[in-house]
Design an enzyme around this catalytic site. Structure first.
Site, PDB file in Angstrom:
ATOM      1  N   TYR A   1       0.867  -1.185   0.000  1.00  9.88           N
ATOM      2  CA  TYR A   1       0.000   0.000   0.000  1.00  9.88           C
ATOM      3  C   TYR A   1       0.902   1.233   0.000  1.00  9.88           C
ATOM      4  O   TYR A   1       1.489   1.600   1.015  1.00  9.88           O
ATOM      5  CB  TYR A   1      -0.921   0.023   1.218  1.00  9.88           C
ATOM      6  CG  TYR A   1      -2.053  -0.998   1.203  1.00  9.88           C
ATOM      7  CD1 TYR A   1      -2.408  -1.681   0.032  1.00  9.88           C
ATOM      8  CD2 TYR A   1      -2.784  -1.275   2.357  1.00  9.88           C
ATOM      9  CE1 TYR A   1      -3.450  -2.595   0.030  1.00  9.88           C
ATOM     10  CE2 TYR A   1      -3.824  -2.194   2.350  1.00  9.88           C
ATOM     11  CZ  TYR A   1      -4.152  -2.847   1.186  1.00  9.88           C
ATOM     12  OH  TYR A   1      -5.179  -3.762   1.189  1.00  9.88           O
ATOM     13  N   LEU A   8     -18.611  -1.549   1.790  1.00 10.19           N
ATOM     14  CA  LEU A   8     -19.342  -0.436   1.166  1.00 10.19           C
ATOM     15  C   LEU A   8     -19.047  -0.388  -0.334  1.00 10.19           C
ATOM     16  O   LEU A   8     -19.239   0.646  -0.971  1.00 10.19           O
ATOM     17  CB  LEU A   8     -18.938   0.890   1.819  1.00 10.19           C
ATOM     18  CG  LEU A   8     -19.260   0.997   3.309  1.00 10.19           C
ATOM     19  CD1 LEU A   8     -18.761   2.323   3.876  1.00 10.19           C
ATOM     20  CD2 LEU A   8     -20.767   0.852   3.550  1.00 10.19           C
ATOM     21  N   ARG A  21     -16.288  -0.153  -1.661  1.00 12.71           N
ATOM     22  CA  ARG A  21     -15.286   0.929  -1.763  1.00 12.71           C
ATOM     23  C   ARG A  21     -15.938   2.316  -1.754  1.00 12.71           C
ATOM     24  O   ARG A  21     -15.428   3.258  -2.337  1.00 12.71           O
ATOM     25  CB  ARG A  21     -14.414   0.748  -3.017  1.00 12.71           C
ATOM     26  CG  ARG A  21     -13.690  -0.601  -3.032  1.00 12.71           C
ATOM     27  CD  ARG A  21     -12.956  -0.819  -4.326  1.00 12.71           C
ATOM     28  NE  ARG A  21     -12.350  -2.146  -4.414  1.00 12.71           N
ATOM     29  CZ  ARG A  21     -11.100  -2.425  -4.085  1.00 12.71           C
ATOM     30  NH1 ARG A  21     -10.313  -1.477  -3.622  1.00 12.71           N
ATOM     31  NH2 ARG A  21     -10.621  -3.654  -4.206  1.00 12.71           N
ATOM     32  N   GLY A  22     -17.080   2.415  -1.124  1.00 10.19           N
ATOM     33  CA  GLY A  22     -17.766   3.707  -1.016  1.00 10.19           C
ATOM     34  C   GLY A  22     -18.938   3.831  -1.981  1.00 10.19           C
ATOM     35  O   GLY A  22     -19.810   4.678  -1.792  1.00 10.19           O
ATOM     36  N   SER A  74     -22.165   3.603  -0.196  1.00 11.12           N
ATOM     37  CA  SER A  74     -22.173   4.295   1.096  1.00 11.12           C
ATOM     38  C   SER A  74     -23.270   5.344   1.193  1.00 11.12           C
ATOM     39  O   SER A  74     -23.601   5.817   2.269  1.00 11.12           O
ATOM     40  CB  SER A  74     -20.827   4.995   1.321  1.00 11.12           C
ATOM     41  OG  SER A  74     -20.665   6.032   0.368  1.00 11.12           O
TER      42      SER A  74
HETATM   43  N1  LIG Z   1      -7.513  -8.324   0.521  1.00 14.56           N
HETATM   44  C1  LIG Z   1      -7.783  -7.497  -0.457  1.00 14.56           C
HETATM   45  O1  LIG Z   1      -7.665  -7.844  -1.646  1.00 14.56           O
HETATM   46  C2  LIG Z   1      -8.240  -6.106  -0.146  1.00 14.56           C
HETATM   47  C3  LIG Z   1      -8.679  -5.282  -1.195  1.00 14.56           C
HETATM   48  C4  LIG Z   1      -9.108  -3.991  -0.878  1.00 14.56           C
HETATM   49  C5  LIG Z   1      -9.119  -3.572   0.442  1.00 14.56           C
HETATM   50  N2  LIG Z   1      -8.673  -4.389   1.436  1.00 14.56           N
HETATM   51  C6  LIG Z   1      -8.653  -3.927   2.844  1.00 14.56           C
HETATM   52  O2  LIG Z   1      -9.958  -3.624   3.253  1.00 14.56           O
HETATM   53  C7  LIG Z   1     -10.032  -2.279   3.746  1.00 14.56           C
HETATM   54  C8  LIG Z   1     -11.373  -1.664   3.424  1.00 14.56           C
HETATM   55  O3  LIG Z   1     -11.502  -1.688   2.030  1.00 14.56           O
HETATM   56  P1  LIG Z   1     -12.446  -0.833   1.138  1.00 14.56           P
HETATM   57  O4  LIG Z   1     -11.816   0.418   0.795  1.00 14.56           O
HETATM   58  O5  LIG Z   1     -12.838  -1.749   0.050  1.00 14.56           O
HETATM   59  O6  LIG Z   1     -13.654  -0.518   2.138  1.00 14.56           O
HETATM   60  P2  LIG Z   1     -15.077   0.072   2.019  1.00 14.56           P
HETATM   61  O7  LIG Z   1     -15.492   0.222   3.449  1.00 14.56           O
HETATM   62  O8  LIG Z   1     -15.952  -0.682   1.088  1.00 14.56           O
HETATM   63  O9  LIG Z   1     -14.886   1.518   1.344  1.00 14.56           O
HETATM   64  C9  LIG Z   1     -14.192   2.490   2.024  1.00 14.56           C
HETATM   65  C10 LIG Z   1     -14.417   3.842   1.376  1.00 14.56           C
HETATM   66  O10 LIG Z   1     -15.793   4.171   1.379  1.00 14.56           O
HETATM   67  C11 LIG Z   1     -15.983   5.556   1.610  1.00 14.56           C
HETATM   68  N3  LIG Z   1     -16.966   5.733   2.717  1.00 14.56           N
HETATM   69  C12 LIG Z   1     -18.118   6.442   2.635  1.00 14.56           C
HETATM   70  N4  LIG Z   1     -18.775   6.399   3.798  1.00 14.56           N
HETATM   71  C13 LIG Z   1     -18.036   5.669   4.638  1.00 14.56           C
HETATM   72  C14 LIG Z   1     -18.212   5.293   5.983  1.00 14.56           C
HETATM   73  N5  LIG Z   1     -19.250   5.671   6.705  1.00 14.56           N
HETATM   74  N6  LIG Z   1     -17.269   4.532   6.563  1.00 14.56           N
HETATM   75  C15 LIG Z   1     -16.196   4.130   5.853  1.00 14.56           C
HETATM   76  N7  LIG Z   1     -15.974   4.471   4.567  1.00 14.56           N
HETATM   77  C16 LIG Z   1     -16.888   5.231   3.956  1.00 14.56           C
HETATM   78  C17 LIG Z   1     -14.620   6.137   1.994  1.00 14.56           C
HETATM   79  O11 LIG Z   1     -14.120   6.856   0.890  1.00 14.56           O
HETATM   80  P3  LIG Z   1     -14.081   8.443   0.972  1.00 14.56           P
HETATM   81  O12 LIG Z   1     -13.119   8.756   2.080  1.00 14.56           O
HETATM   82  O13 LIG Z   1     -13.597   8.842  -0.388  1.00 14.56           O
HETATM   83  O14 LIG Z   1     -15.495   8.879   1.277  1.00 14.56           O
HETATM   84  C18 LIG Z   1     -13.732   4.911   2.212  1.00 14.56           C
HETATM   85  O15 LIG Z   1     -12.414   5.077   1.828  1.00 14.56           O
HETATM   86  C19 LIG Z   1      -8.840  -1.578   3.086  1.00 14.56           C
HETATM   87  O16 LIG Z   1      -8.428  -0.441   3.818  1.00 14.56           O
HETATM   88  C20 LIG Z   1      -7.807  -2.679   3.071  1.00 14.56           C
HETATM   89  O17 LIG Z   1      -7.184  -2.748   4.348  1.00 14.56           O
HETATM   90  C21 LIG Z   1      -8.247  -5.650   1.151  1.00 14.56           C
END
Ligand SMILES: NC(=O)c1ccc[n+]([C@@H]2O[C@H](COP(=O)([O-])OP(=O)(O)OC[C@H]3O[C@@H](n4cnc5c(N)ncnc54)[C@H](OP(=O)(O)O)[C@@H]3O)[C@@H](O)[C@H]2O)c1
Length: 335
Positions: free
Chosen positions: A56, A206, A208-209, A212
């Site tokens: 990352y 979410l 990735r948002g 959301s």
């Molecule tokens: N193993 C894998 O292949 C893999 C792949 C991807 C991620 N991951 C891990 O999973 C974690 C979460 O992944 P994700 O980004 O896919 O998560 P997610 O929870 O689906 O999306 C997070 C994004 O949603 C937006 N958002 C809007 N409202 C929110 C709220 N109330 N709470 C949290 N986020 C909100 C934010 O973007 P804004 O700030 O732009 O609003 C945030 O960055 C990553 O940080 C990483 O550690 C693992």
């Protein structure tokens, strides 16, 4: 915050985890001070599980976590680290390397960057097609014996690989995408993990948002945002997916919660062995996400969500075609 056991052999972790990836510019520019404040707010709220990857922003995310945890007793948090993804100087992904010798090297750098002498859960980010999973897990088992890592996890692999890995050394959890609009693990992976006592750390809860309730057609233009390169955030797919969010918003309104809270609560409601990873990078987003722990979904709510979000409802695949091809988790199980 409730604590749940991660798999049958893992540690107790908070019912929600914090994924730190977006704090290193994956989704456009992130603010360093706000990112660190968000980690602190998460710990104050009882979150103990932090997820990162050594790739990352090429170590940036691990160093950020080290700085955020400077005043925090090491045994108060569990750090989950993904390794194996290779990158070039322009940030491009060039493949995977999960040979035991490479893993020792990755680990040495991660320990240094994180400023710790052990990692709680260490996992290959993807299956390395050139290395049998038994070899990778054997190498990791040696690192468990040596005390450098406490537990072994997996990421985005399918049932056959999970079984082969678990036969070499107990696996504590599988990290994989799971949400109202991404239900692939319901085909067989969830069943396999339950049978073997392997927990799930769910990401993309979410989408990735996207679901959301904050995403719009104009979002993500502030800087280089990975999300805009993925099919679900593009063109007609985006319009169709945003229409789905309006159904979620209506159901959430009846519940008295936000769409994000209902989406998180839905994943948490699928089983105590599933730990949703919150991708919040600001305290505001985190605070909203934490509100999900107060949302109880009744049978009526669950039925309304099931109707609005049948499997395969999302328009577009969750990754671009080239990355989809690297997902062992998308291959049908043979058993
Ligand atoms: N193993 C894998 O292949 C893999 C792949 C991807 C991620 N991951 C891990 O999973 C974690 C979460 O992944 P994700 O980004 O896919 O998560 P997610 O929870 O689906 O999306 C997070 C994004 O949603 C937006 N958002 C809007 N409202 C929110 C709220 N109330 N709470 C949290 N986020 C909100 C934010 O973007 P804004 O700030 O732009 O609003 C945030 O960055 C990553 O940080 C990483 O550690 C693992």
């Amino acid at each position: 915050m409730e604590q749940h056991k991660l798999g049958s052999t893992g540690p107790s972790v908070s019912a929600l985890g914090l994924g730190c990836m977006a704090m290193s510019d994956a989704y456009g520019p992130a603010d360093r001070g706000e990112s660190i404040a968000t980690v602190h707010a998460a710990l104050d709220a009882g979150i103990t599980l932090l997820d990162t990857g050594d790739f990352y922003a090429m170590g940036h995310n691990e160093m950020l976590i080290r700085d955020a945890l400077k005043e925090v007793a090491r045994d108060k948090v569990q750090i989950s680290v993904k390794f194996g993804a290779l990158r070039g100087p322009a940030g491009e992904f060039t493949g995977m390397d999960c040979r035991p010798a490479a893993i020792r090297n990755f680990l040495a750098y991660s320990l240094q960057r994180l400023g710790t002498d052990y990692i709680d859960i260490y996992r290959p980010a993807r299956l390395d097609p050139n290395v049998p999973i038994e070899e990778t897990i054997g190498g990791l088992a040696d690192l468990v014996k040596a005390g450098y890592i406490r537990h072994i996890g997996l990421s985005e692999v399918g049932s056959d690989t999970i079984r082969r890995a678990h036969a070499v050394h107990p696996i504590v959890d599988l990290q994989i995408e799971y949400s109202l609009i991404e239900r692939g693990i319901e085909r067989d992976i969830l069943k396999t993990c339950r049978e073997l006592g392997i927990g799930i750390t769910a990401y993309g809860v979410l989408a990735r948002g996207l679901i959301s309730g904050h995403w719009s057609k104009d979002s993500g233009r502030a800087g280089k945002d990975y999300r805009l390169m993925t099919p679900r955030f593009q063109g007609a797919n985006l319009n169709a997916n945003l229409a789905l969010v309006e159904s979620l918003r209506a159901i959430a309104g009846e519940i008295g919660a936000t769409p994000a809270q209902v989406a998180i609560a839905w994943v948490a409601a699928q089983g105590k062995e599933i730990i949703p990873l919150m991708g919040a990078r600001t305290r505001n987003r985190l605070s909203e996400a934490l509100g999900a722990t107060k949302v109880t979904l009744t049978q009526t709510h669950l039925a309304a969500l099931a109707k609005a979000f049948p499997p395969n409802v999302a328009a577009g695949t969750r990754y671009a075609a080239e990355q989809m091809a690297h997902l062992d988790s998308e291959k049908p199980a043979t058993a």
